[in-house]
Scaffold this motif. Structure first.
Motif, short mmCIF file in Angstrom:
data_model
loop_
_atom_site.label_atom_id
_atom_site.label_comp_id
_atom_site.label_asym_id
_atom_site.label_seq_id
_atom_site.Cartn_x
_atom_site.Cartn_y
_atom_site.Cartn_z
N GLY A 89 0.84 -1.21 -0.19
CA GLY A 89 0.23 0.25 -0.21
C GLY A 89 0.78 1.38 -0.09
N SER A 90 2.13 1.26 0.45
CA SER A 90 2.89 2.01 0.50
C SER A 90 4.47 1.88 -0.06
CB SER A 90 2.86 3.32 1.44
OG SER A 90 3.73 2.43 3.01
N GLY A 91 5.46 2.97 -0.44
CA GLY A 91 7.02 2.92 -0.72
C GLY A 91 7.43 2.39 -1.65
N LEU A 92 6.05 2.04 -3.06
CA LEU A 92 6.88 1.70 -3.93
C LEU A 92 5.75 2.51 -5.12
CD1 LEU A 92 6.42 -2.21 -3.75
CD2 LEU A 92 8.46 -0.41 -4.00
N ALA A 93 6.85 3.22 -6.36
CA ALA A 93 6.19 4.15 -7.33
C ALA A 93 6.16 2.79 -8.66
CB ALA A 93 7.55 5.15 -7.93
N LEU A 94 4.96 3.32 -9.49
CA LEU A 94 4.60 2.92 -10.59
C LEU A 94 5.01 3.71 -11.66
CD1 LEU A 94 2.86 0.58 -12.19
CD2 LEU A 94 0.95 1.54 -11.62
N SER A 95 5.45 3.19 -12.70
CA SER A 95 5.69 3.91 -14.13
C SER A 95 5.46 3.11 -15.56
CB SER A 95 7.23 3.92 -14.43
OG SER A 95 7.18 4.19 -16.07
N VAL A 96 3.92 4.09 -15.94
CA VAL A 96 3.13 3.30 -17.07
C VAL A 96 4.19 3.84 -18.46
CG1 VAL A 96 1.21 2.45 -17.90
CG2 VAL A 96 1.73 2.38 -15.53
N SER A 97 4.13 3.16 -19.40
CA SER A 97 4.73 3.74 -20.98
C SER A 97 3.53 4.82 -21.53
CB SER A 97 4.90 3.20 -21.67
OG SER A 97 6.44 2.39 -21.08
N LYS A 98 2.60 4.05 -21.32
CA LYS A 98 0.99 3.96 -21.85
C LYS A 98 -0.37 3.81 -21.57
CE LYS A 98 -1.68 3.87 -26.71
NZ LYS A 98 -1.31 3.37 -27.93
N VAL A 99 -1.18 5.15 -21.32
CA VAL A 99 -2.54 4.47 -20.24
C VAL A 99 -3.32 4.54 -21.60
CG1 VAL A 99 -4.07 5.20 -18.82
CG2 VAL A 99 -1.57 5.09 -17.85
N THR A 100 -4.45 3.61 -21.66
CA THR A 100 -6.14 4.10 -22.40
C THR A 100 -7.00 3.69 -21.91
OG1 THR A 100 -4.19 3.31 -24.37
CG2 THR A 100 -6.81 3.29 -24.68
N VAL A 101 -7.75 4.92 -22.52
CA VAL A 101 -9.35 5.00 -21.41
C VAL A 101 -10.11 4.15 -22.76
CG1 VAL A 101 -11.27 5.47 -20.03
CG2 VAL A 101 -8.75 5.61 -19.94
N ASP A 102 -10.81 3.13 -23.29
CA ASP A 102 -11.52 2.70 -23.84
C ASP A 102 -13.31 2.56 -22.75
OD1 ASP A 102 -13.78 2.36 -25.69
OD2 ASP A 102 -12.42 0.38 -25.90
N THR A 103 -14.63 4.34 -23.49
CA THR A 103 -15.30 3.73 -22.77
C THR A 103 -16.94 3.17 -23.88
OG1 THR A 103 -15.73 6.68 -23.61
CG2 THR A 103 -14.89 5.79 -21.37
N SER A 104 -16.64 2.89 -24.91
CA SER A 104 -17.82 1.93 -25.58
C SER A 104 -17.25 0.97 -25.53
CB SER A 104 -16.12 2.06 -27.49
OG SER A 104 -17.23 1.84 -28.49
N LYS A 105 -19.04 0.14 -25.73
CA LYS A 105 -18.74 -1.33 -25.91
C LYS A 105 -18.74 -2.21 -27.06
CE LYS A 105 -22.18 -2.49 -22.57
NZ LYS A 105 -23.39 -2.41 -21.75
N ALA A 106 -18.82 -1.35 -27.81
CA ALA A 106 -18.79 -1.42 -29.36
C ALA A 106 -17.84 -2.37 -29.70
CB ALA A 106 -18.45 -0.47 -29.91
N ASP A 107 -16.80 -2.58 -28.95
CA ASP A 107 -15.53 -3.28 -28.99
C ASP A 107 -15.36 -5.18 -28.05
OD1 ASP A 107 -14.72 -2.43 -26.96
OD2 ASP A 107 -12.73 -1.85 -27.98
N GLN A 108 -15.99 -4.97 -27.84
CA GLN A 108 -16.34 -5.93 -26.58
C GLN A 108 -16.78 -6.87 -27.76
OE1 GLN A 108 -19.44 -4.58 -23.19
NE2 GLN A 108 -18.28 -5.95 -22.60
N ASN A 109 -15.89 -8.31 -27.54
CA ASN A 109 -16.95 -9.76 -27.72
C ASN A 109 -16.70 -10.56 -26.92
OD1 ASN A 109 -15.93 -8.80 -30.47
ND2 ASN A 109 -13.96 -9.74 -30.50
#
Length: 109
Positions: A89-109
């Motif tokens: 819950g603490s003491g570490l740091a996360l690095s993420v190269s790319k974050v993408t948010v998708d709000t479209s259910k159209a691409d769901q299977n």
């Protein structure tokens, strides 16, 4: 990002999917997981948590990707919050190269 980090807000209803690409952890010999909580931002009321997803695949090399999907959301402003990194819950740091948010259910299977 540290635990407790909150993303930008986006307007959504019904469905959100959050993708992380290429995750790394600072302060640890290796990265294994992060817990991501999707929340609804409610002014003057407590936020609503739509549940926590554990991301692991994004730590597997330069093309590693993880995603979480949340369904049946109420309309409103949403964001994600980092709850744990490598199970802590603490003491570490996360690095993420790319974050993408998708709000479209159209691409769901």
């Amino acid at each position: 990002m540290l635990t407790g980090f909150q993303s930008r807000r986006w307007s959504d209803k019904e469905y959100s999917q959050v993708w992380f690409t290429k995750c790394r952890v600072s302060g640890a010999s290796s990265g294994t997981s992060t817990h991501v909580d999707l929340r609804q931002d409610r002014t003057a009321l407590p936020d609503i948590s739509w549940g926590i997803k554990k991301y692991k695949q994004c730590f597997k090399g330069s093309s590693g990707k993880s995603s979480g999907e949340w369904h049946n959301l109420a309309s409103g402003s949403h964001f994600f919050q980092i709850k744990k990194i490598n199970g802590k819950g603490s003491g570490l740091a996360l690095s993420v190269s790319k974050v993408t948010v998708d709000t479209s259910k159209a691409d769901q299977n």
